[in-house]
Design a protein around this motif. Sequence first.
Motif, PDB file in Angstrom:
ATOM      1  N   ALA A   1      -7.281   1.812  -3.640  1.00 51.75           N
ATOM      2  CA  ALA A   1      -6.000   1.950  -2.936  1.00 51.75           C
ATOM      3  C   ALA A   1      -5.892   1.020  -1.738  1.00 51.75           C
ATOM      4  N   ASN A   2      -7.022   0.736  -1.077  1.00 51.93           N
ATOM      5  CA  ASN A   2      -6.984  -0.096   0.124  1.00 51.93           C
ATOM      6  C   ASN A   2      -7.242  -1.569  -0.153  1.00 51.93           C
TER       7      ASN A   2
ATOM      8  N   GLN B   1      -7.823   7.952   2.967  1.00 50.22           N
ATOM      9  CA  GLN B   1      -6.483   7.955   3.538  1.00 50.22           C
ATOM     10  C   GLN B   1      -6.154   9.357   4.020  1.00 50.22           C
TER      11      GLN B   1
ATOM     12  N   GLN C   1      -9.929   7.647  -1.034  1.00 51.84           N
ATOM     13  CA  GLN C   1      -9.918   6.350  -0.350  1.00 51.84           C
ATOM     14  C   GLN C   1      -9.914   6.504   1.169  1.00 51.84           C
TER      15      GLN C   1
END
Length: 656
Positions: free
Chosen positions: A504-505, A32, A30
């Motif tokens: 996830a975001n 991150q 994602q």
Amino acid sequence: MASSPHSPELLAQVAALPALPGVYRYFDAQEQLLYVGKARNLKRRVSSYFQKDHGGTRIGHMVGKIVRLETTVVRTEAEALLLENNLIKTQHPKYNILFRDDKSYPYLKITGTAAQDGQGAAPSQRFPRIAYYRGSTDKKHRYFGPYPSAWAVKETIELLQKVFRLRTCEDTVFVHRTRPCLLYQIRRCTAPCVGHVSPQDYAADVADAQALLTGETSTLLAQLQQRMLLHADKLEYEQAGQIRNQITALAKVLEQQAMESSDERDVDILAVQVQGGRACVNLAMVRGGRHLGDRAYFPSQLDDALALVSASPQAGVEEEEEGGGGLRSAQAHILGAFMAQHYADQVLPSAIVLSDEVDPLLLQALSEQAGRKVPAITQPRGQRRIWLDLAQQGASLQLTRLLAEEGSQQQRTRALAEALDLPQEQLDALRIECFDISHTAGEATQASCVVFAQHKMQSGQYRRFNIQGITGGDDYAAMRQVLTRRYQPVAEALQAAGGAELPANAPRLPDIVLVDGGKGQVSMAREVFEQLGLDVSRIIGVEKGEGRKVGLEELVFADGRPKVYLGHDSAALMLIAQIRDEAHRFAITGMRAARARVRTGSSSLEEIPGIGPKRRARLLQRFGGVRGVANASEQELQTVEGISAQLAHDIYRALH
């Protein structure tokens, strides 16, 4: 390597890394940022992560998420260390020790420079003022600090007022005074605004104040005593008496400073304590020989970061090569992380006293950054030992207080989960969003959304919503608007996922949506959720009890469950009340600010065409502030240099 879960492209990138110093960054699917690290040898260091199976350890969990790698080659290890911590401070990777970014240290500011001849400068420039200041510094003024707290700055300003009677008023007030203010009457100012002190005498007081702030107390007292005797020899007893009063006040203050030490200048004292899975770094500041107090810092992501460091491949080897003698203690790692992040944008003092030894490479890097050697003392003596002992005691007390507060807060979270029949396994992940509406008779309506997660209020995730297009005072319409604006993106994300797991975001629905209100507000929230296709069982209203008395509140559920009265001494009700009151406070402050903007003119002077910095300064100086400009007529505005009739009309229209 053949059974590795990582892509061939990533492994090929790792194999092609150079054997040079640098910084590496790991990212997940994602995008991150997972981890930032430094290495003397990038190829050896990064390859070590991918050459074996780390099992179910924290490092194995992190390595399994890596899908992308970025590296930056630098010239030296010191450069790598500074770059690493700058990236940690700005990018907040998931597996590094993080300290809250503190860019807002307060300073004491002395404006401009006192003119020695009293000529060639505006009155406000000939008589500098002392002021509390936060923000970036410049070369136009002189700054002293940083100070650990606003209280320390204000206490120092009071000291300078008592001893040297320097002015604290704004320039716009200073230039319009026609008689002395109360501070002159109580002997806290010499009234330069009305000429009760000459520029030369005032400049001498400013120079004496600067000497005190830089720790030159012995020299200052000797100079004052010499000046007093000179005036006495000339039979100038009034001037001699004034200096005698200064000496008396200064001696009294220095006597009260139990921790004052005339042989010290600027020193930082750093002590670290670790207990119960949490840590505290206590920073005590000595400026100009005066101990100004301390400030506690609590790092986040501690467990993952320390476990990753201790289990990290080649960590012990690298530290032995760097002269560390094996793995350093957890306290040393935490202290080193704090120093690297804190001093990235703070001026280094002349010396640092430490409770634990840190990596010599860090001290080398900080010295290179400062352009001078910064002594780091871990076995202090005399006054420095007293300071360190007090800093360690402060760190221990602050950590004990934090653990007690967190234990109490976790108990409240658990009590609420039990009252609402929520799962007990993932209380750390429980997220509550609370909404409140605030306005004054329909004016400047705002909605607030505050967030409770991980057993505490998450102020960085608060949001305010300006409510428009509704009838003034219609709280139901305001609640409909804010809930729609907040959760429509969530509904769209769920619809796009089609039952699959959200990225996830992606925006997510909290476990509890709390509204400050009873059946009416809950019904409105239920309508919004039903239109968006969201789970209405998450909506809970806080209904005031009989007589609107605190402690008699009841919980109202959108899914038809009967009301719940938790009891006035319930830990769950205490948590609900805490979240609701925070939402109310946040909404009230936003509403008041919006109302003030409306009443003083929503357009600022900078936004009016034709108003540049010079004209704005003239307007503010002439009328004493934005409110004064707003209260002025068009004819009064035209009396200001550079303001034509048309521009005065534009200003008046913009502010009314």
